[in-house]
Design an enzyme around this catalytic site. Sequence first.
Site, mmCIF file in Angstrom:
data_model
loop_
_atom_site.group_PDB
_atom_site.id
_atom_site.type_symbol
_atom_site.label_atom_id
_atom_site.label_comp_id
_atom_site.label_asym_id
_atom_site.label_seq_id
_atom_site.Cartn_x
_atom_site.Cartn_y
_atom_site.Cartn_z
ATOM 1 N N SER A 139 0.836 -1.197 0.000
ATOM 2 C CA SER A 139 0.000 0.000 0.000
ATOM 3 C C SER A 139 0.875 1.253 0.000
ATOM 4 C CB SER A 139 -0.949 -0.040 1.201
ATOM 5 O OG SER A 139 -1.984 0.895 1.063
ATOM 6 N N ASP A 293 -8.295 -6.050 -5.136
ATOM 7 C CA ASP A 293 -8.043 -4.744 -4.517
ATOM 8 C C ASP A 293 -8.821 -3.645 -5.240
ATOM 9 O OD1 ASP A 293 -6.919 -2.409 -3.411
ATOM 10 O OD2 ASP A 293 -4.914 -3.263 -3.335
ATOM 11 N N HIS A 322 -7.866 -5.297 -0.597
ATOM 12 C CA HIS A 322 -6.649 -4.601 -0.182
ATOM 13 C C HIS A 322 -6.190 -5.057 1.199
ATOM 14 C CE1 HIS A 322 -3.742 -1.350 -0.478
ATOM 15 N NE2 HIS A 322 -4.073 -0.953 0.741
#
Length: 352
Positions: A139, A293, A322
């Site tokens: 991320s 995601d 995610h």
Amino acid sequence: MNAYYSQDNHGPFRLIDIGRLELAEGGVLEPCTLAVATHGQLNAARDNAILVPTWYSGTSKIMEQVYIGPGRALDPSLYFIVVVNQIGNGLSVSPHNSTGVQAGPGFPKVRIGDDVRAQHRLLTEHFGIRRLALVTGGSMGAQQTYEWAVRYPDMVERAAPIAGTACNTEHDFLFTETLVEAITTDPGFRDGLYATPADVAAGLKRHAKLWTVMGWSTEFFRGGRHRVLGFESMQAFVDGFMTGYFGPMDPNNLLCMAWKWQRGDVSLHTGGDKAAALGRIRAKTYVMPIASDMFFPPSDCQAEQQLIPNSEFRPIASIDGHLALFGTDADAIAQVDAHLKQLLAEPAPDLV
């Protein structure tokens, strides 16, 4: 001081003062203190170092719990693993632990590049490291990984951005804006001058709900994955898991990280030319999106991967979206581990 950001909850970590850091937006952090967790030993050649930056809301503790250990790709018996908490995450210098004019809402704007320059100073001046065997993170950690590979191409041998992009998209910018507004529209927020996170409880709960909707996936909901994680109902999952996670956090810290997340963009190095920026990468690179995601979809990640020399597209199969990064899907983490092991087995490129 918010007890959530304590050694008891997130340690062990060391606070290392790297001195005055001038920021890209014109502000200054003086001093710039980084919270650092290390695993393993740096070898005599100083060539076994791995850097792991943290993601939005995350700290070095979750990286230790989910990704680091004997027999893993990130094995402390083989590598010196340095996990650096990003600026603003509550352990490193952040709005909630600053004083004077930079406390709370007065904290200066920080960019991904500022984090990476701070980490570079830490590694080179404090640890004496001149070469990184691997940089990897998920991320916002992926955003920092890309920044490292573009900004310091002669230092990064291998790069593995997981569930993140090199240049944030307009779509993701808007996603993140809703997370910001969930907090700032709470009357208790008071333009960042709240007394404790409890004053912003309603905003933090809305923030957690949005993460529930976007951080997981439609397949996660359809498959009833919340029950596998120990929650009988979705409401119990939102209250117990998601709000339980975000509720103790400092809102200004979250806003600091969200601002730089939205503006992550390696093309700032090349006048907006993404292809030119990614073309600077010399590291052997595995781009590793998570299949479901919704923040950083595989199609966005693959479009960037195709611009990176000596790179491979290694998507992770999971229906946890995610937030599979949290370690909720053991098979997804096993895939990450397998890819990282393979990447570390690849010959290091000649960076001289």
